[in-house]
Motif scaffolding. Structure first.
Motif, PDB file in Angstrom:
ATOM      1  N   PRO A 292      52.945  37.980  46.079  1.00 39.02           N
ATOM      2  CA  PRO A 292      52.952  39.436  45.965  1.00 39.02           C
ATOM      3  C   PRO A 292      54.257  40.009  45.430  1.00 39.02           C
ATOM      4  CG  PRO A 292      53.013  38.770  48.261  1.00 39.02           C
ATOM      5  CD  PRO A 292      52.779  37.533  47.452  1.00 39.02           C
ATOM      6  N   GLU A 293      55.346  39.271  45.531  1.00 38.59           N
ATOM      7  CA  GLU A 293      56.623  39.745  45.000  1.00 38.59           C
ATOM      8  C   GLU A 293      56.816  39.325  43.543  1.00 38.59           C
ATOM      9  OE1 GLU A 293      58.407  41.858  46.795  1.00 38.59           O
ATOM     10  OE2 GLU A 293      56.883  41.617  48.348  1.00 38.59           O
ATOM     11  N   GLY A 294      55.882  38.572  43.008  1.00 32.73           N
ATOM     12  CA  GLY A 294      56.000  38.038  41.652  1.00 32.73           C
ATOM     13  C   GLY A 294      55.681  39.023  40.551  1.00 32.73           C
ATOM     14  N   GLY A 295      55.315  40.214  40.912  1.00 34.51           N
ATOM     15  CA  GLY A 295      55.018  41.221  39.903  1.00 34.51           C
ATOM     16  C   GLY A 295      53.537  41.548  39.840  1.00 34.51           C
ATOM     17  N   ALA A 296      53.248  42.577  39.106  1.00 28.18           N
ATOM     18  CA  ALA A 296      51.877  43.042  38.946  1.00 28.18           C
ATOM     19  C   ALA A 296      51.729  43.584  37.541  1.00 28.18           C
ATOM     20  CB  ALA A 296      51.564  44.142  39.967  1.00 28.18           C
ATOM     21  N   PHE A 297      50.515  43.676  37.092  1.00 23.46           N
ATOM     22  CA  PHE A 297      50.302  44.354  35.820  1.00 23.46           C
ATOM     23  C   PHE A 297      49.407  45.547  36.049  1.00 23.46           C
ATOM     24  CE2 PHE A 297      46.861  41.233  35.785  1.00 23.46           C
ATOM     25  CZ  PHE A 297      45.805  41.921  35.237  1.00 23.46           C
ATOM     26  N   ARG A 298      49.649  46.569  35.247  1.00 23.60           N
ATOM     27  CA  ARG A 298      48.897  47.818  35.386  1.00 23.60           C
ATOM     28  C   ARG A 298      47.918  47.969  34.244  1.00 23.60           C
ATOM     29  NH1 ARG A 298      52.365  52.771  37.570  1.00 23.60           N
ATOM     30  NH2 ARG A 298      50.298  53.645  37.282  1.00 23.60           N
ATOM     31  N   LEU A 299      46.801  48.543  34.567  1.00 25.56           N
ATOM     32  CA  LEU A 299      45.758  48.834  33.586  1.00 25.56           C
ATOM     33  C   LEU A 299      45.420  50.314  33.658  1.00 25.56           C
ATOM     34  CD1 LEU A 299      43.406  45.903  34.574  1.00 25.56           C
ATOM     35  CD2 LEU A 299      44.562  46.109  32.389  1.00 25.56           C
ATOM     36  N   PRO A 300      45.241  50.948  32.508  1.00 29.34           N
ATOM     37  CA  PRO A 300      44.726  52.320  32.548  1.00 29.34           C
ATOM     38  C   PRO A 300      43.281  52.268  33.056  1.00 29.34           C
ATOM     39  CG  PRO A 300      44.774  51.516  30.294  1.00 29.34           C
ATOM     40  CD  PRO A 300      45.435  50.463  31.148  1.00 29.34           C
ATOM     41  N   ALA A 301      42.740  53.399  33.431  1.00 30.23           N
ATOM     42  CA  ALA A 301      41.382  53.442  33.992  1.00 30.23           C
ATOM     43  C   ALA A 301      40.364  52.775  33.068  1.00 30.23           C
ATOM     44  CB  ALA A 301      40.986  54.888  34.286  1.00 30.23           C
ATOM     45  N   ALA A 302      40.451  53.020  31.777  1.00 31.30           N
ATOM     46  CA  ALA A 302      39.504  52.408  30.831  1.00 31.30           C
ATOM     47  C   ALA A 302      39.691  50.892  30.787  1.00 31.30           C
ATOM     48  CB  ALA A 302      39.676  53.008  29.440  1.00 31.30           C
ATOM     49  N   GLY A 303      40.921  50.419  30.900  1.00 30.93           N
ATOM     50  CA  GLY A 303      41.184  48.988  30.918  1.00 30.93           C
ATOM     51  C   GLY A 303      40.638  48.329  32.169  1.00 30.93           C
ATOM     52  N   TRP A 304      40.782  49.005  33.300  1.00 35.28           N
ATOM     53  CA  TRP A 304      40.230  48.491  34.565  1.00 35.28           C
ATOM     54  C   TRP A 304      38.713  48.379  34.457  1.00 35.28           C
ATOM     55  CZ3 TRP A 304      41.046  45.720  38.592  1.00 35.28           C
ATOM     56  CH2 TRP A 304      40.235  45.808  39.711  1.00 35.28           C
ATOM     57  N   GLN A 305      38.070  49.397  33.908  1.00 40.00           N
ATOM     58  CA  GLN A 305      36.617  49.365  33.755  1.00 40.00           C
ATOM     59  C   GLN A 305      36.193  48.253  32.812  1.00 40.00           C
ATOM     60  OE1 GLN A 305      34.308  51.272  35.579  1.00 40.00           O
ATOM     61  NE2 GLN A 305      33.063  49.604  34.782  1.00 40.00           N
ATOM     62  N   ALA A 306      36.951  48.060  31.720  1.00 41.52           N
ATOM     63  CA  ALA A 306      36.634  46.989  30.776  1.00 41.52           C
ATOM     64  C   ALA A 306      36.779  45.618  31.443  1.00 41.52           C
ATOM     65  CB  ALA A 306      37.543  47.081  29.548  1.00 41.52           C
ATOM     66  N   LEU A 307      37.788  45.443  32.270  1.00 37.15           N
ATOM     67  CA  LEU A 307      37.981  44.189  33.000  1.00 37.15           C
ATOM     68  C   LEU A 307      36.796  43.940  33.929  1.00 37.15           C
ATOM     69  CD1 LEU A 307      39.658  41.717  33.859  1.00 37.15           C
ATOM     70  CD2 LEU A 307      40.777  43.198  35.524  1.00 37.15           C
ATOM     71  N   LEU A 308      36.404  44.942  34.689  1.00 32.66           N
ATOM     72  CA  LEU A 308      35.261  44.793  35.594  1.00 32.66           C
ATOM     73  C   LEU A 308      33.990  44.440  34.824  1.00 32.66           C
ATOM     74  CD1 LEU A 308      35.742  47.739  38.101  1.00 32.66           C
ATOM     75  CD2 LEU A 308      36.303  45.311  38.421  1.00 32.66           C
ATOM     76  N   ASP A 309      33.769  45.128  33.702  1.00 30.93           N
ATOM     77  CA  ASP A 309      32.579  44.835  32.883  1.00 30.93           C
ATOM     78  C   ASP A 309      32.597  43.401  32.378  1.00 30.93           C
ATOM     79  OD1 ASP A 309      31.729  47.441  33.275  1.00 30.93           O
ATOM     80  OD2 ASP A 309      32.351  48.124  31.277  1.00 30.93           O
ATOM     81  N   ALA A 310      33.761  42.939  31.934  1.00 32.18           N
ATOM     82  CA  ALA A 310      33.874  41.567  31.421  1.00 32.18           C
ATOM     83  C   ALA A 310      33.619  40.547  32.523  1.00 32.18           C
ATOM     84  CB  ALA A 310      35.238  41.362  30.797  1.00 32.18           C
ATOM     85  N   VAL A 311      34.187  40.786  33.703  1.00 38.66           N
ATOM     86  CA  VAL A 311      34.000  39.851  34.815  1.00 38.66           C
ATOM     87  C   VAL A 311      32.542  39.817  35.252  1.00 38.66           C
ATOM     88  CG1 VAL A 311      34.581  39.488  37.257  1.00 38.66           C
ATOM     89  CG2 VAL A 311      36.377  40.039  35.618  1.00 38.66           C
ATOM     90  N   ARG A 312      31.922  40.949  35.195  1.00 38.81           N
ATOM     91  CA  ARG A 312      30.497  41.023  35.590  1.00 38.81           C
ATOM     92  C   ARG A 312      29.569  40.533  34.477  1.00 38.81           C
ATOM     93  NH1 ARG A 312      31.466  47.009  37.896  1.00 38.81           N
ATOM     94  NH2 ARG A 312      32.179  46.420  39.978  1.00 38.81           N
ATOM     95  N   GLY A 313      30.116  40.197  33.322  1.00 45.72           N
ATOM     96  CA  GLY A 313      29.297  39.710  32.222  1.00 45.72           C
ATOM     97  C   GLY A 313      28.702  40.790  31.363  1.00 45.72           C
ATOM     98  N   GLN A 314      29.135  42.021  31.549  1.00 41.92           N
ATOM     99  CA  GLN A 314      28.594  43.133  30.775  1.00 41.92           C
ATOM    100  C   GLN A 314      29.378  43.377  29.502  1.00 41.92           C
ATOM    101  OE1 GLN A 314      28.469  46.449  33.426  1.00 41.92           O
ATOM    102  NE2 GLN A 314      27.279  45.351  34.939  1.00 41.92           N
ATOM    103  N   GLY A 315      30.481  42.678  29.325  1.00 39.49           N
ATOM    104  CA  GLY A 315      31.310  42.892  28.160  1.00 39.49           C
ATOM    105  C   GLY A 315      31.002  41.929  27.030  1.00 39.49           C
ATOM    106  N   GLN A 316      29.897  41.212  27.146  1.00 37.49           N
ATOM    107  CA  GLN A 316      29.541  40.234  26.125  1.00 37.49           C
ATOM    108  C   GLN A 316      28.894  40.911  24.937  1.00 37.49           C
ATOM    109  OE1 GLN A 316      27.111  37.346  28.085  1.00 37.49           O
ATOM    110  NE2 GLN A 316      28.723  36.738  29.501  1.00 37.49           N
ATOM    111  N   ALA A 317      29.226  40.441  23.772  1.00 39.43           N
ATOM    112  CA  ALA A 317      28.657  41.017  22.540  1.00 39.43           C
ATOM    113  C   ALA A 317      27.311  40.426  22.249  1.00 39.43           C
ATOM    114  CB  ALA A 317      29.606  40.766  21.377  1.00 39.43           C
TER     115      ALA A 317
END
Length: 65
Positions: free
Chosen positions: A40-65
């Motif tokens: 937890p002390e190693g750092g974090a990365f931030r995503l804007p709201a649209a980036g967070w949604q895109a990440l969730l979609d990709a993980v759920r398999g909805q971001g596939q072309a």
């Protein structure tokens, strides 16, 4: 410039099984921050709201072309 995440409220997925080998997320102004629960002390990365949604979609398999 690094954002101050010292007051962030980190949480793990309910699917993590309670272990310490997953990622944690904190919802912050304008999006989300993600970090490794093992380091937890190693750092974090931030995503804007649209980036967070895109990440969730990709993980759920909805971001596939």
């Amino acid at each position: 410039m690094m954002a101050d995440l010292s007051g962030a409220q980190w949480r793990k997925s309910s699917y993590s099984g309670g272990g310490n080998d997953c990622v944690e997320v904190a919802f912050v102004a304008g999006g989300a921050a993600v970090r490794d629960s093992k380091d937890p002390e190693g750092g974090a990365f931030r995503l804007p709201a649209a980036g967070w949604q895109a990440l969730l979609d990709a993980v759920r398999g909805q971001g596939q072309a």
